[in-house]
Motif scaffolding. Structure first.
Motif, PDB file in Angstrom:
ATOM      1  N   PRO A  77       1.087  -1.193   0.170  1.00  0.00           N
ATOM      2  CA  PRO A  77      -0.307   0.430  -0.119  1.00  0.00           C
ATOM      3  C   PRO A  77       1.384   1.201  -0.086  1.00  0.00           C
ATOM      4  CG  PRO A  77      -0.583  -1.496   1.997  1.00  0.00           C
ATOM      5  CD  PRO A  77       0.653  -2.118   1.264  1.00  0.00           C
ATOM      6  N   LYS A  78       0.432   2.062  -0.528  1.00  0.00           N
ATOM      7  CA  LYS A  78       1.037   3.644  -0.775  1.00  0.00           C
ATOM      8  C   LYS A  78       0.237   4.939   0.298  1.00  0.00           C
ATOM      9  CE  LYS A  78       3.464   2.504  -4.879  1.00  0.00           C
ATOM     10  NZ  LYS A  78       2.981   1.050  -4.815  1.00  0.00           N
ATOM     11  N   ASP A  79       1.383   5.282   1.202  1.00  0.00           N
ATOM     12  CA  ASP A  79       0.077   6.801   1.248  1.00  0.00           C
ATOM     13  C   ASP A  79       0.149   7.938   0.273  1.00  0.00           C
ATOM     14  OD1 ASP A  79       0.338   8.956   3.392  1.00  0.00           O
ATOM     15  OD2 ASP A  79       0.729   8.017   5.064  1.00  0.00           O
ATOM     16  N   LEU A  80      -0.874   7.859   0.515  1.00  0.00           N
ATOM     17  CA  LEU A  80      -1.951   8.829  -0.460  1.00  0.00           C
ATOM     18  C   LEU A  80      -1.027  10.343  -0.460  1.00  0.00           C
ATOM     19  CD1 LEU A  80      -5.785   8.150  -0.681  1.00  0.00           C
ATOM     20  CD2 LEU A  80      -4.196   8.301  -1.939  1.00  0.00           C
ATOM     21  N   ILE A  81      -1.299  10.899   0.869  1.00  0.00           N
ATOM     22  CA  ILE A  81      -0.907  11.956   1.606  1.00  0.00           C
ATOM     23  C   ILE A  81       1.112  11.774   1.503  1.00  0.00           C
ATOM     24  CG2 ILE A  81      -0.290  13.275   3.465  1.00  0.00           C
ATOM     25  CD1 ILE A  81      -3.158  13.632   2.892  1.00  0.00           C
ATOM     26  N   LYS A  82       1.350  10.972   1.316  1.00  0.00           N
ATOM     27  CA  LYS A  82       3.034  11.106   0.922  1.00  0.00           C
ATOM     28  C   LYS A  82       3.316  11.238  -0.444  1.00  0.00           C
ATOM     29  CE  LYS A  82       5.127   9.522   4.996  1.00  0.00           C
ATOM     30  NZ  LYS A  82       5.482   8.307   5.472  1.00  0.00           N
ATOM     31  N   LEU A  83       2.078  10.441  -1.648  1.00  0.00           N
ATOM     32  CA  LEU A  83       2.526  10.180  -2.529  1.00  0.00           C
ATOM     33  C   LEU A  83       2.462  11.713  -3.454  1.00  0.00           C
ATOM     34  CD1 LEU A  83       0.673   7.099  -4.037  1.00  0.00           C
ATOM     35  CD2 LEU A  83       3.077   7.808  -4.551  1.00  0.00           C
ATOM     36  N   LEU A  84       0.658  12.593  -2.541  1.00  0.00           N
ATOM     37  CA  LEU A  84       0.982  14.082  -3.315  1.00  0.00           C
ATOM     38  C   LEU A  84       2.005  15.175  -2.838  1.00  0.00           C
ATOM     39  CD1 LEU A  84      -1.817  15.614  -4.344  1.00  0.00           C
ATOM     40  CD2 LEU A  84      -2.048  15.738  -1.658  1.00  0.00           C
ATOM     41  N   GLU A  99       0.047  25.153  -3.242  1.00  0.00           N
ATOM     42  CA  GLU A  99      -1.619  25.578  -1.737  1.00  0.00           C
ATOM     43  C   GLU A  99      -2.723  24.495  -2.337  1.00  0.00           C
ATOM     44  OE1 GLU A  99       0.024  27.826  -4.100  1.00  0.00           O
ATOM     45  OE2 GLU A  99       1.263  28.661  -2.340  1.00  0.00           O
ATOM     46  N   ASP A 100      -2.933  24.187  -2.823  1.00  0.00           N
ATOM     47  CA  ASP A 100      -3.466  23.507  -3.968  1.00  0.00           C
ATOM     48  C   ASP A 100      -3.507  21.536  -2.790  1.00  0.00           C
ATOM     49  OD1 ASP A 100      -5.449  24.775  -5.011  1.00  0.00           O
ATOM     50  OD2 ASP A 100      -4.184  24.333  -7.013  1.00  0.00           O
ATOM     51  N   LYS A 101      -1.868  21.916  -3.650  1.00  0.00           N
ATOM     52  CA  LYS A 101      -1.781  20.310  -2.880  1.00  0.00           C
ATOM     53  C   LYS A 101      -2.433  20.315  -1.073  1.00  0.00           C
ATOM     54  CE  LYS A 101       2.022  18.971  -5.715  1.00  0.00           C
ATOM     55  NZ  LYS A 101       3.249  18.217  -5.051  1.00  0.00           N
ATOM     56  N   GLU A 102      -1.697  21.386  -0.896  1.00  0.00           N
ATOM     57  CA  GLU A 102      -2.410  21.787   1.305  1.00  0.00           C
ATOM     58  C   GLU A 102      -4.019  21.448   0.914  1.00  0.00           C
ATOM     59  OE1 GLU A 102      -0.271  21.375   3.694  1.00  0.00           O
ATOM     60  OE2 GLU A 102       0.328  20.901   2.355  1.00  0.00           O
ATOM     61  N   LYS A 103      -4.756  22.273   0.210  1.00  0.00           N
ATOM     62  CA  LYS A 103      -6.463  21.412   0.405  1.00  0.00           C
ATOM     63  C   LYS A 103      -6.831  20.041   0.350  1.00  0.00           C
ATOM     64  CE  LYS A 103      -6.925  26.612  -1.423  1.00  0.00           C
ATOM     65  NZ  LYS A 103      -7.504  26.902  -2.222  1.00  0.00           N
ATOM     66  N   LEU A 104      -5.990  19.639  -0.920  1.00  0.00           N
ATOM     67  CA  LEU A 104      -6.481  17.618  -1.377  1.00  0.00           C
ATOM     68  C   LEU A 104      -5.762  17.246  -0.102  1.00  0.00           C
ATOM     69  CD1 LEU A 104      -5.046  18.043  -5.029  1.00  0.00           C
ATOM     70  CD2 LEU A 104      -7.960  17.872  -4.022  1.00  0.00           C
ATOM     71  N   GLU A 109      -7.828  13.506   3.971  1.00  0.00           N
ATOM     72  CA  GLU A 109      -7.814  13.337   5.544  1.00  0.00           C
ATOM     73  C   GLU A 109      -9.035  13.428   6.579  1.00  0.00           C
ATOM     74  OE1 GLU A 109      -4.851  15.595   6.901  1.00  0.00           O
ATOM     75  OE2 GLU A 109      -3.205  14.536   7.185  1.00  0.00           O
ATOM     76  N   ALA A 110     -10.023  14.032   5.639  1.00  0.00           N
ATOM     77  CA  ALA A 110     -11.306  14.523   6.160  1.00  0.00           C
ATOM     78  C   ALA A 110     -11.878  13.519   5.734  1.00  0.00           C
ATOM     79  CB  ALA A 110     -11.469  15.217   5.970  1.00  0.00           C
ATOM     80  N   ALA A 111     -12.493  13.374   4.348  1.00  0.00           N
ATOM     81  CA  ALA A 111     -12.841  12.091   3.572  1.00  0.00           C
ATOM     82  C   ALA A 111     -12.196  10.861   4.512  1.00  0.00           C
ATOM     83  CB  ALA A 111     -12.872  11.824   2.324  1.00  0.00           C
ATOM     84  N   PHE A 112     -11.402  10.421   4.737  1.00  0.00           N
ATOM     85  CA  PHE A 112     -10.841   8.997   5.197  1.00  0.00           C
ATOM     86  C   PHE A 112     -11.319   9.158   7.200  1.00  0.00           C
ATOM     87  CE2 PHE A 112      -7.729   7.024   8.141  1.00  0.00           C
ATOM     88  CZ  PHE A 112      -7.702   5.443   7.595  1.00  0.00           C
ATOM     89  N   TRP A 113     -10.714  10.074   7.336  1.00  0.00           N
ATOM     90  CA  TRP A 113     -11.681  10.145   8.742  1.00  0.00           C
ATOM     91  C   TRP A 113     -12.910   9.867   9.242  1.00  0.00           C
ATOM     92  CZ3 TRP A 113      -8.344   7.520  12.056  1.00  0.00           C
ATOM     93  CH2 TRP A 113      -7.579   7.308  11.326  1.00  0.00           C
ATOM     94  N   ASP A 114     -13.976  10.445   8.357  1.00  0.00           N
ATOM     95  CA  ASP A 114     -15.339  10.510   7.858  1.00  0.00           C
ATOM     96  C   ASP A 114     -15.645   8.926   7.690  1.00  0.00           C
ATOM     97  OD1 ASP A 114     -18.095  12.103   7.748  1.00  0.00           O
ATOM     98  OD2 ASP A 114     -17.772  11.610   5.697  1.00  0.00           O
ATOM     99  N   ALA A 115     -15.283   8.343   7.016  1.00  0.00           N
ATOM    100  CA  ALA A 115     -15.418   7.172   6.365  1.00  0.00           C
ATOM    101  C   ALA A 115     -15.238   5.968   7.768  1.00  0.00           C
ATOM    102  CB  ALA A 115     -15.459   6.871   5.550  1.00  0.00           C
ATOM    103  N   LYS A 116     -14.402   6.066   8.639  1.00  0.00           N
ATOM    104  CA  LYS A 116     -13.304   5.567   9.331  1.00  0.00           C
ATOM    105  C   LYS A 116     -14.931   5.615  10.047  1.00  0.00           C
ATOM    106  CE  LYS A 116      -9.414   3.886   9.874  1.00  0.00           C
ATOM    107  NZ  LYS A 116      -9.112   2.147  10.026  1.00  0.00           N
ATOM    108  N   GLU A 117     -15.372   6.816  10.734  1.00  0.00           N
ATOM    109  CA  GLU A 117     -15.837   7.008  11.971  1.00  0.00           C
ATOM    110  C   GLU A 117     -17.809   6.509  11.310  1.00  0.00           C
ATOM    111  OE1 GLU A 117     -17.942   7.625  15.017  1.00  0.00           O
ATOM    112  OE2 GLU A 117     -15.472   7.822  14.270  1.00  0.00           O
TER     113      GLU A 117
END
Length: 123
Positions: A77-84, A99-104, A109-117
């Motif tokens: 598996p690859k870490d999406l944030i590190k790839l970005l 700046e766009d990368k930071e927003k992405l 991260e928000a989508a990931f933690w929302d799905a986990k919840e």
């Protein structure tokens, strides 16, 4: 085996872009870009930008690799944030700014933690 010029043309056509559109995205005039596609000149100064735009490796454009994938084929598996953080990316042919990368990253991260919840509540 295709030439550098043929590979660049094929990549542009696969993306559905005109020569003028690619030239604009690369910050150059159309004539200079056309020289790349006709083999009149080599894209030495713009090779990195072409790779980012078409999401391929320099080896692919230069004909040293037949795999159009810019990433190595691995099963781990690859870490999406590190790839970005590592690479330059485009979205619909437009280079993604830091700046766009930071927003992405925040959105991912928000989508990931929302799905986990949500998954936690289902159990």
């Amino acid at each position: 085996m295709s030439t550098i010029a043929e590979r660049i043309r094929e990549l542009r056509e696969k993306k559905g872009l005109s020569q003028s559109e690619v030239a604009k995205l690369l910050g150059m005039n159309r004539t200079t870009y056309v020289h790349y596609e006709t083999g009149y000149s080599k894209p030495t100064k713009k090779l990195k930008d072409l790779c980012a735009l078409f999401n391929v490796s320099a080896d692919y454009i230069l004909g040293n690799d037949t795999n159009t994938s810019n990433t190595q084929i691995e099963n781990k598996p690859k870490d999406l944030i590190k790839l970005l953080e590592k690479e330059e990316y485009t979205l619909n042919g437009v280079l993604v700014t830091p700046e766009d990368k930071e927003k992405l990253k925040r959105i991912i991260e928000a989508a990931f933690w929302d799905a986990k919840e949500k998954n936690k509540r289902k159990k």
